[in-house]
Design a protein around this motif. Structure first.
Motif, short mmCIF file in Angstrom:
data_model
loop_
_atom_site.label_atom_id
_atom_site.label_comp_id
_atom_site.label_asym_id
_atom_site.label_seq_id
_atom_site.Cartn_x
_atom_site.Cartn_y
_atom_site.Cartn_z
N GLU A 35 0.84 -1.20 0.00
CA GLU A 35 0.00 0.00 0.00
C GLU A 35 0.88 1.26 0.00
O GLU A 35 1.79 1.40 0.82
N LEU A 36 0.57 2.15 -0.91
CA LEU A 36 1.20 3.47 -0.88
C LEU A 36 0.54 4.31 0.20
O LEU A 36 -0.69 4.34 0.32
N GLU A 37 1.34 4.97 1.00
CA GLU A 37 0.81 5.88 2.02
C GLU A 37 0.83 7.30 1.47
O GLU A 37 1.79 7.71 0.81
N GLY A 42 0.05 15.01 -2.60
CA GLY A 42 1.25 14.92 -3.43
C GLY A 42 2.32 14.01 -2.88
O GLY A 42 3.29 13.71 -3.57
N TRP A 43 2.18 13.58 -1.62
CA TRP A 43 3.18 12.69 -1.03
C TRP A 43 2.77 11.24 -1.28
O TRP A 43 1.59 10.88 -1.11
N ARG A 44 3.74 10.41 -1.63
CA ARG A 44 3.48 8.98 -1.81
C ARG A 44 4.66 8.22 -1.21
O ARG A 44 5.76 8.25 -1.76
N GLU A 45 4.40 7.57 -0.10
CA GLU A 45 5.46 6.92 0.66
C GLU A 45 5.22 5.43 0.78
O GLU A 45 4.09 4.95 0.66
N GLY A 104 5.33 13.86 -5.32
CA GLY A 104 5.36 15.20 -5.92
C GLY A 104 5.75 16.31 -4.99
O GLY A 104 5.66 17.50 -5.34
N ARG A 105 6.26 16.00 -3.79
CA ARG A 105 6.49 17.06 -2.79
C ARG A 105 7.57 18.06 -3.22
O ARG A 105 7.57 19.20 -2.75
N ALA A 106 8.50 17.64 -4.05
CA ALA A 106 9.64 18.51 -4.39
C ALA A 106 9.44 19.27 -5.69
O ALA A 106 10.39 19.77 -6.28
N LEU A 107 8.19 19.41 -6.14
CA LEU A 107 7.91 20.08 -7.41
C LEU A 107 8.50 21.49 -7.46
O LEU A 107 9.06 21.90 -8.48
N ALA A 108 8.40 22.24 -6.38
CA ALA A 108 8.86 23.63 -6.40
C ALA A 108 10.35 23.72 -6.70
O ALA A 108 10.79 24.67 -7.37
N TYR A 109 11.14 22.76 -6.23
CA TYR A 109 12.58 22.79 -6.49
C TYR A 109 12.87 22.55 -7.97
O TYR A 109 13.72 23.22 -8.57
N PHE A 345 -10.30 10.38 -22.33
CA PHE A 345 -9.73 10.30 -20.98
C PHE A 345 -8.29 10.77 -21.02
O PHE A 345 -7.48 10.29 -21.82
N LEU A 346 -7.94 11.69 -20.13
CA LEU A 346 -6.56 12.14 -19.98
C LEU A 346 -5.99 11.43 -18.75
O LEU A 346 -6.43 11.69 -17.62
N PRO A 347 -5.00 10.54 -18.92
CA PRO A 347 -4.52 9.68 -17.83
C PRO A 347 -3.48 10.35 -16.93
O PRO A 347 -2.36 9.87 -16.77
N PHE A 348 -3.88 11.48 -16.33
CA PHE A 348 -2.94 12.30 -15.58
C PHE A 348 -3.26 12.27 -14.08
O PHE A 348 -3.08 13.26 -13.37
N LEU A 349 -3.72 11.13 -13.58
CA LEU A 349 -4.06 11.03 -12.16
C LEU A 349 -2.83 11.12 -11.27
O LEU A 349 -2.93 11.56 -10.12
N TYR A 350 -1.67 10.71 -11.78
CA TYR A 350 -0.46 10.65 -10.96
C TYR A 350 0.66 11.50 -11.54
O TYR A 350 1.83 11.28 -11.25
N GLY A 351 0.29 12.50 -12.35
CA GLY A 351 1.29 13.37 -12.95
C GLY A 351 1.16 13.37 -14.46
O GLY A 351 0.42 12.57 -15.05
N SER A 352 1.88 14.31 -15.09
CA SER A 352 1.80 14.44 -16.54
C SER A 352 3.02 15.16 -17.07
O SER A 352 3.51 16.11 -16.45
N PRO A 353 3.52 14.74 -18.24
CA PRO A 353 4.63 15.46 -18.86
C PRO A 353 4.20 16.71 -19.62
O PRO A 353 5.04 17.49 -20.04
#
Length: 497
Positions: A35-37, A42-45, A104-109, A345-353
């Motif tokens: 299980e992902l926590e 945006g956090w996935r641990e 995704g927590r480090a997006l700002a950097y 359907f746009l498959p961007f549930l977990y991010g997108s380029p």
């Protein structure tokens, strides 16, 4: 039982172990869901201790189910998801939860580095774009938010290198994985102090373990690991590989003509080249498992994990007792027609380029839209995103004769046929249900000297299970659908901003 090889594969959400004969026959496999926590948006641990426990459980299970004794396992190698971050102290104990490759927590950097030209300056060495779940960005985030964790950390590991360390007690950095972290000079095969300084993490160079190649012996199973897994103490363990490399080997990707698609948590589209491709138009170039080759990859977290989300939220509860929800999806798509109108359907549930702020979407719903039409839209959206990445690769090479498909998509004959129709190319599905584990077993075979090199191991241990020929009429329909998919993305961009 005859001599066998153990391949271990830890993807984003599943721990797997499989036993193989030295000719590549799969003797058995076991899986445990991890299980992902998500403690914050945006956090996935991943609980690293639970990850190891699940891995030990599947090793014991596959040995029990196949009747393999500890002495029957000649060698072990691991593969797993790339990037993310697993931090351990001097004794190999996790200093915090593991971080997934979809975090995704480090997006700002990353945004700051892009705006300041940092990524462009280091790219001639790193050969790759940056995203928030790469170790460079995560380490920079930790400097500001969890300095105490870093103070107690001795090694920064990738997923499979953490699992291998739990087997052997030795912390080592295997090249295919670490060459994809934006921390190395990829062409010279070394960590680069200037790159660390550019990302403002210079002092953290101390966290990098010694580098090894994938077929190098990386230690042996310890007494403690033997007690937990059922393996024999002293069993040789080899370097292993990034899962895109392991899947590539199992798909027969051993030369520049091959093109492999991995439809899993990430949708990866990859081929080999003998010279590093220096361009910002492709996502990543890293070292391949076979010496003298680079792996050119276009990919994003836009593939089969989107269907997993849809099944868990909307399909599973509607299934009858004992009914497989994924087979239900396959049936619904098979019973519908390619020319039938359905949403996009746009498959961007977990991010997108296409945009760091892009989110998933279903566009074109009406009062007549059926469940079958929505499932078809999800299947198509994943296929179209693979096509988006494929188009970028085709700027630098010719079209392949066929596509080798791996990952969760490969398990669905309906989905593979759709891919063949979308691309207008044959889609070949390699033999073996656990391709990443098979690629790891090939590495163990070479490390043990069963085969002289990985090309020979791939030739001897792989095969094609089935081939899907494209439907010309459907290809025309999907070309029009793909254009609508691209137009929908462009129309959504102002909303994402």
């Amino acid at each position: 039982m005859t001599e066998c090889l153990l391949g271990i594969d830890n993807g984003g959400t599943v721990a797997k172990a499989a036993l193989f004969a030295t000719d590549g026959r799969e003797l058995g496999a076991a899986r445990r869901k991890i299980e992902l926590e998500m403690p914050q948006a945006g956090w996935r641990e991943i609980d690293a201790g639970r990850l190891w426990q699940a891995t030990a459980e599947v090793i014991r299970q596959v040995m029990e189910e196949t009747g393999a004794g500890a002495a029957d396992v000649a060698g072990v190698a691991c593969t797993g998801h790339g990037n993310g971050l697993y931090l351990v102290d001097e004794r190999g104990r996790p200093t915090r939860k593991g971080i997934s490759s979809s975090d995704g927590r480090a997006l700002a950097y990353v945004q700051q580095w892009e705006a300041g030209g940092v990524i462009d300056r280091v790219r001639p060495k790193t050969l790759q774009a940056n995203w928030p779940a790469q170790p460079n960005a995560l380490l920079r985030w930790l400097v500001d938010h969890e300095p105490g964790v870093l103070a107690s950390t001795r090694w920064a590991l990738m997923c499979k290198d953490y699992i291998r360390m739990r087997l052997t007690g030795e912390a080592l950095a295997e090249l295919t994985d670490y060459s994809a972290t934006s921390l190395m000079d990829v062409e010279s095969n070394r960590f680069d102090d200037g790159v660390f300084e550019a990302f403002q993490i210079g002092p953290l160079r101390r966290l990098m373990p010694p580098l090894i190649r994938c077929t190098d012996r990386a230690g042996a199973v310890t007494a403690g690991a033997a007690a937990e897994t059922g393996l024999a103490e002293g069993t040789p363990v080899f370097g292993g590989a990034f899962d895109i490399d392991a899947c590539g080997l199992a798909a027969g990707c051993v030369d520049e003509a091959s093109l492999v698609m991995v439809g899993g948590t990430w949708g990866n589209n990859q081929h080999l080249t003998r010279k590093p491709l220096r361009t910002s138009d492709v996502f990543m170039v890293s070292r391949y498992a076979i010496d003298d080759y680079y792996l050119v990859l276009e990919g994003s977290a836009t593939s089969a994990s989107n269907l997993e989300w849809f099944v868990d939220r909307f399909v599973r509860g509607a299934c009858g007792p004992g009914e497989d929800p994924y087979e239900t999806c396959n049936r619904l798509v098979a019973e519908s027609e390619a020319e039938e109108d359905c949403p996009t359907f746009l498959p961007f549930l977990y991010g997108s380029p296409v945009s760091p702020l892009a989110t998933g979407a279903l566009v074109g719903l009406t009062g007549q839209t059926s469940l079958a039409a929505v499932v078809r839209a999800v299947f198509e959206g994943v296929g179209f995103m693979h096509h988006w990445h494929y188009d970028r690769l085709m700027q630098y090479r010719g079209a392949p004769e066929a596509i080798r498909m791996t990952g969760g998509v490969a398990r669905s004959e309906v989905w593979c046929q759709m891919f063949a129709d979308i691309f207008g190319l044959p889609v070949e599905v390699p033999r073996a249900s656990e391709l990443g584990a098979l690629g790891a077993a090939m590495i163990a075979a070479v490390g043990l000297g069963v085969y002289p090199d990985l090309a020979a191991a791939s030739s001897a241990m792989t095969g094609i299970a089935r081939r899907h020929e494209p439907n010309t009429a459907n290809h025309g329909v999907y070309q029009a659908r793909y254009r609508r998919f691209q137009e929908t993305i462009e129309a959504m961009k102002p909303l994402w901003k």
